[in-house]
Design a protein around this motif. Structure first.
Motif, PDB file in Angstrom:
ATOM      1  N   ASN A  84      -5.649 -23.977   4.497  1.00 30.77           N
ATOM      2  CA  ASN A  84      -6.217 -25.300   4.168  1.00 30.77           C
ATOM      3  C   ASN A  84      -6.444 -26.302   5.439  1.00 30.77           C
ATOM      4  OD1 ASN A  84      -5.867 -28.349   3.318  1.00 30.77           O
ATOM      5  ND2 ASN A  84      -5.764 -27.440   1.196  1.00 30.77           N
ATOM      6  N   ALA A  85      -7.489 -26.473   5.691  1.00 28.59           N
ATOM      7  CA  ALA A  85      -7.836 -27.160   7.110  1.00 28.59           C
ATOM      8  C   ALA A  85      -7.446 -28.574   6.934  1.00 28.59           C
ATOM      9  CB  ALA A  85      -9.647 -27.144   7.326  1.00 28.59           C
ATOM     10  N   ALA A  86      -7.525 -29.094   5.727  1.00 27.62           N
ATOM     11  CA  ALA A  86      -7.295 -30.606   5.701  1.00 27.62           C
ATOM     12  C   ALA A  86      -5.644 -30.702   5.869  1.00 27.62           C
ATOM     13  CB  ALA A  86      -7.522 -30.933   4.342  1.00 27.62           C
ATOM     14  N   ASP A  87      -4.847 -29.877   5.311  1.00 25.26           N
ATOM     15  CA  ASP A  87      -3.246 -29.769   5.455  1.00 25.26           C
ATOM     16  C   ASP A  87      -3.000 -29.464   6.730  1.00 25.26           C
ATOM     17  OD1 ASP A  87      -3.135 -30.875   2.909  1.00 25.26           O
ATOM     18  OD2 ASP A  87      -1.974 -29.105   2.222  1.00 25.26           O
ATOM     19  N   THR A  88      -3.897 -28.725   7.576  1.00 27.95           N
ATOM     20  CA  THR A  88      -3.433 -28.110   8.751  1.00 27.95           C
ATOM     21  C   THR A  88      -3.486 -29.392   9.696  1.00 27.95           C
ATOM     22  OG1 THR A  88      -3.947 -25.870   8.494  1.00 27.95           O
ATOM     23  CG2 THR A  88      -4.439 -26.759  10.750  1.00 27.95           C
ATOM     24  N   VAL A  89      -4.563 -30.372   9.473  1.00 25.29           N
ATOM     25  CA  VAL A  89      -4.694 -31.746  10.380  1.00 25.29           C
ATOM     26  C   VAL A  89      -3.579 -32.562   9.882  1.00 25.29           C
ATOM     27  CG1 VAL A  89      -6.483 -33.583  10.713  1.00 25.29           C
ATOM     28  CG2 VAL A  89      -7.233 -31.025  10.904  1.00 25.29           C
ATOM     29  N   LYS A  90      -3.648 -32.870   8.680  1.00 22.50           N
ATOM     30  CA  LYS A  90      -2.845 -33.970   8.371  1.00 22.50           C
ATOM     31  C   LYS A  90      -1.476 -33.956   8.387  1.00 22.50           C
ATOM     32  CE  LYS A  90      -2.580 -33.524   3.322  1.00 22.50           C
ATOM     33  NZ  LYS A  90      -3.167 -34.194   2.071  1.00 22.50           N
ATOM     34  N   VAL A  91      -0.964 -32.708   8.168  1.00 24.10           N
ATOM     35  CA  VAL A  91       0.664 -32.519   8.101  1.00 24.10           C
ATOM     36  C   VAL A  91       1.234 -32.560   9.595  1.00 24.10           C
ATOM     37  CG1 VAL A  91       2.406 -30.558   7.839  1.00 24.10           C
ATOM     38  CG2 VAL A  91       0.804 -31.120   5.924  1.00 24.10           C
ATOM     39  N   GLN A  92       0.215 -32.184  10.637  1.00 21.03           N
ATOM     40  CA  GLN A  92       0.668 -32.139  11.997  1.00 21.03           C
ATOM     41  C   GLN A  92       0.309 -33.378  12.824  1.00 21.03           C
ATOM     42  OE1 GLN A  92       0.660 -27.649  13.551  1.00 21.03           O
ATOM     43  NE2 GLN A  92      -0.881 -27.820  11.927  1.00 21.03           N
ATOM     44  N   TRP A  93      -0.208 -34.067  12.152  1.00 27.09           N
ATOM     45  CA  TRP A  93      -0.900 -35.450  12.554  1.00 27.09           C
ATOM     46  C   TRP A  93      -1.550 -35.399  14.041  1.00 27.09           C
ATOM     47  CZ3 TRP A  93       0.860 -39.600   9.766  1.00 27.09           C
ATOM     48  CH2 TRP A  93       2.067 -39.329   9.047  1.00 27.09           C
ATOM     49  N   ASN A  94      -2.559 -34.295  13.701  1.00 25.74           N
ATOM     50  CA  ASN A  94      -3.550 -34.104  14.945  1.00 25.74           C
ATOM     51  C   ASN A  94      -4.686 -33.104  14.540  1.00 25.74           C
ATOM     52  OD1 ASN A  94      -4.535 -32.777  17.372  1.00 25.74           O
ATOM     53  ND2 ASN A  94      -2.410 -33.186  18.365  1.00 25.74           N
ATOM     54  N   ALA A  95      -5.882 -33.635  14.900  1.00 28.16           N
ATOM     55  CA  ALA A  95      -7.124 -33.066  14.115  1.00 28.16           C
ATOM     56  C   ALA A  95      -7.741 -32.010  15.303  1.00 28.16           C
ATOM     57  CB  ALA A  95      -8.310 -33.978  14.510  1.00 28.16           C
ATOM     58  N   TYR A  96      -6.779 -31.589  16.405  1.00 31.95           N
ATOM     59  CA  TYR A  96      -7.132 -30.704  17.315  1.00 31.95           C
ATOM     60  C   TYR A  96      -6.294 -29.306  17.212  1.00 31.95           C
ATOM     61  CZ  TYR A  96      -9.871 -34.661  18.872  1.00 31.95           C
ATOM     62  OH  TYR A  96     -10.731 -35.631  18.869  1.00 31.95           O
ATOM     63  N   LEU A  97      -6.835 -28.312  17.366  1.00 29.71           N
ATOM     64  CA  LEU A  97      -6.324 -26.837  17.333  1.00 29.71           C
ATOM     65  C   LEU A  97      -6.064 -26.672  18.702  1.00 29.71           C
ATOM     66  CD1 LEU A  97      -8.589 -25.340  14.973  1.00 29.71           C
ATOM     67  CD2 LEU A  97      -6.368 -26.105  14.478  1.00 29.71           C
ATOM     68  N   GLY A  98      -4.942 -25.890  19.026  1.00 31.45           N
ATOM     69  CA  GLY A  98      -4.449 -25.290  20.477  1.00 31.45           C
ATOM     70  C   GLY A  98      -3.218 -24.767  20.139  1.00 31.45           C
ATOM     71  N   ALA A  99      -2.578 -24.511  21.600  1.00 30.45           N
ATOM     72  CA  ALA A  99      -1.359 -23.664  21.394  1.00 30.45           C
ATOM     73  C   ALA A  99      -0.343 -24.404  20.873  1.00 30.45           C
ATOM     74  CB  ALA A  99      -0.984 -23.404  22.812  1.00 30.45           C
ATOM     75  N   ASP A 100       0.439 -23.671  20.147  1.00 29.95           N
ATOM     76  CA  ASP A 100       1.661 -24.635  19.387  1.00 29.95           C
ATOM     77  C   ASP A 100       1.510 -25.104  17.955  1.00 29.95           C
ATOM     78  OD1 ASP A 100       3.106 -23.626  21.257  1.00 29.95           O
ATOM     79  OD2 ASP A 100       3.462 -25.299  22.322  1.00 29.95           O
ATOM     80  N   ARG A 101       0.057 -25.083  17.685  1.00 29.82           N
ATOM     81  CA  ARG A 101      -0.364 -25.618  16.365  1.00 29.82           C
ATOM     82  C   ARG A 101      -0.368 -24.501  15.332  1.00 29.82           C
ATOM     83  NH1 ARG A 101       0.581 -30.335  17.778  1.00 29.82           N
ATOM     84  NH2 ARG A 101      -1.077 -31.117  19.116  1.00 29.82           N
ATOM     85  N   LEU A 102       0.163 -25.017  13.905  1.00 35.93           N
ATOM     86  CA  LEU A 102       0.504 -23.903  13.005  1.00 35.93           C
ATOM     87  C   LEU A 102      -0.913 -24.149  12.063  1.00 35.93           C
ATOM     88  CD1 LEU A 102       3.917 -25.205  12.159  1.00 35.93           C
ATOM     89  CD2 LEU A 102       3.140 -23.425  13.823  1.00 35.93           C
ATOM     90  N   LEU A 103      -1.287 -22.918  11.657  1.00 38.10           N
ATOM     91  CA  LEU A 103      -2.532 -22.909  10.616  1.00 38.10           C
ATOM     92  C   LEU A 103      -1.654 -22.835   8.984  1.00 38.10           C
ATOM     93  CD1 LEU A 103      -5.060 -20.454  12.339  1.00 38.10           C
ATOM     94  CD2 LEU A 103      -4.458 -22.988  12.507  1.00 38.10           C
ATOM     95  N   LEU A 104      -1.987 -23.787   8.508  1.00 39.36           N
ATOM     96  CA  LEU A 104      -1.119 -23.905   7.029  1.00 39.36           C
ATOM     97  C   LEU A 104      -1.938 -23.927   5.659  1.00 39.36           C
ATOM     98  CD1 LEU A 104       0.823 -27.473   8.039  1.00 39.36           C
ATOM     99  CD2 LEU A 104       1.318 -25.054   8.437  1.00 39.36           C
ATOM    100  N   SER A 105      -1.145 -23.611   4.706  1.00 40.06           N
ATOM    101  CA  SER A 105      -1.797 -23.475   3.561  1.00 40.06           C
ATOM    102  C   SER A 105      -1.442 -24.586   2.710  1.00 40.06           C
ATOM    103  CB  SER A 105      -1.037 -22.110   2.684  1.00 40.06           C
ATOM    104  OG  SER A 105       0.345 -22.537   2.162  1.00 40.06           O
ATOM    105  N   ASP A 106      -2.058 -25.045   1.539  1.00 36.83           N
ATOM    106  CA  ASP A 106      -1.830 -26.257   0.741  1.00 36.83           C
ATOM    107  C   ASP A 106      -0.582 -25.850  -0.019  1.00 36.83           C
ATOM    108  OD1 ASP A 106      -2.316 -24.441  -1.315  1.00 36.83           O
ATOM    109  OD2 ASP A 106      -3.784 -25.524  -2.323  1.00 36.83           O
ATOM    110  N   GLN A 107       0.538 -25.116   0.216  1.00 36.00           N
ATOM    111  CA  GLN A 107       1.801 -24.797  -0.368  1.00 36.00           C
ATOM    112  C   GLN A 107       2.990 -25.408   0.631  1.00 36.00           C
ATOM    113  OE1 GLN A 107       1.875 -23.479  -3.594  1.00 36.00           O
ATOM    114  NE2 GLN A 107      -0.204 -23.907  -3.355  1.00 36.00           N
ATOM    115  N   GLY A 108       2.196 -25.699   1.737  1.00 32.72           N
ATOM    116  CA  GLY A 108       3.232 -26.335   2.797  1.00 32.72           C
ATOM    117  C   GLY A 108       4.044 -25.027   3.417  1.00 32.72           C
TER     118      GLY A 108
END
Length: 272
Positions: free
Chosen positions: A88-112
């Motif tokens: 879920n690209a939207a949750d990947t961005v909003k849950v982590q308060w960051n629109a940019y991908l990079g090291a230490d970012r998580l790729l998330l599902s809509d199940q949290g």
């Protein structure tokens, strides 16, 4: 060699046995000619305008490399056997308060829950906002966007990859892309920042058993008039999932909660 007869066609096909080209899977992956950090389970070079897919076990590390500086890897992830839980690209961005991908970012599902984590990144040029190209857009821009054309659209290629894993067009959410950057400007417009250059790489770690779909096609915001996309190297090897005590596990409160949700789910299913 004549191929007009069945025997001729057979002989021609058999003569290709053992041939390797610049863009193809290496089977078995252990025959990959370059060194890998672990035992390879997937080794492939994907041509520009092509796609690939694979099911990877939890704890696998997947390294994507932009070999010549103009690859763009459009990525979708699904929990293997439970494809309704997907990237879920939207949750990947909003849950982590960051629109940019990079090291230490998580790729998330809509199940949290965490599907994959980014453990290394030498590119810094990625996109979680635009998705991939479409048939309509590519037809208008390049004259064709069908999968067999010289300018296939990313969504059309992802449909093919999905079909080979029992998924249909309705199962395709917006994708993330790596190696062609996008930034949000002061006025809110999206600006294309392009590539970090040849050799840039990003490494993902799978935190659940995943079906991985990748289309290597130009980014939708790439301003160049031609269809420019160069080969993408895909290499995966056995490793271990992120565990409590790993710095990534506790790097943010949101990430900590997502890892706890993932562990709770896997433990209930006897998978952790």
């Amino acid at each position: 060699m004549a191929t007009a007869t069945t025997h001729g066609a057979r002989d021609h096909a058999r003569a290709q046995h053992g041939t390797r080209t610049a863009t193809m899977p290496v089977v078995p992956a252990s025959d990959w000619p370059a060194a890998a950090p672990g035992a390879p389970v997937w080794a492939e070079t994907v041509a520009g305008g092509n796609y690939t897919h694979r099911v990877l076990a939890r704890g696998t590390e997947l390294r994507l490399t932009d070999l010549a500086g103009d690859a763009c890897a459009h990525l979708l992830l699904y929990v293997d056997g439970r494809p309704w839980e997907r990237l879920n690209a939207a949750d990947t961005v909003k849950v982590q308060w960051n629109a940019y991908l990079g090291a230490d970012r998580l790729l998330l599902s809509d199940q949290g829950r965490v599907l994959a984590s980014v453990v290394a990144d030498s590119s810094g040029r990625h996109d979680a906002l635009c998705g991939t190209s479409t048939l309509v857009r590519n037809t208008a821009r390049y004259g064709d966007g069908t999968p067999q054309s010289p300018s296939p659209a990313g969504r059309e290629l992802l449909k093919l990859a999905a079909a080979k894993n029992g998924l249909g067009p309705r199962d395709l959410p917006p994708s993330l892309s790596f190696f062609q950057g996008v930034e949000v400007r002061e006025d809110g417009a999206l600006g294309f920042t392009g590539s970090a250059g040849p050799g840039a790489a990003v490494t993902l770690r799978t935190e659940q058993d995943l079906t991985v779909l990748i289309a290597n096609v130009p980014h939708p915001l790439d301003p160049r008039p031609g269809y420019v996309c160069t080969p993408l190297e895909v290499l995966a090897w056995r490793a271990r999932p992120t565990a409590p005590g790993d710095p990534l596990w506790d790097s943010t409160p949101e990430g900590h909660r997502a890892f706890l949700n993932t562990l709770d789910h896997l433990t209930a299913r006897g998978l952790a």
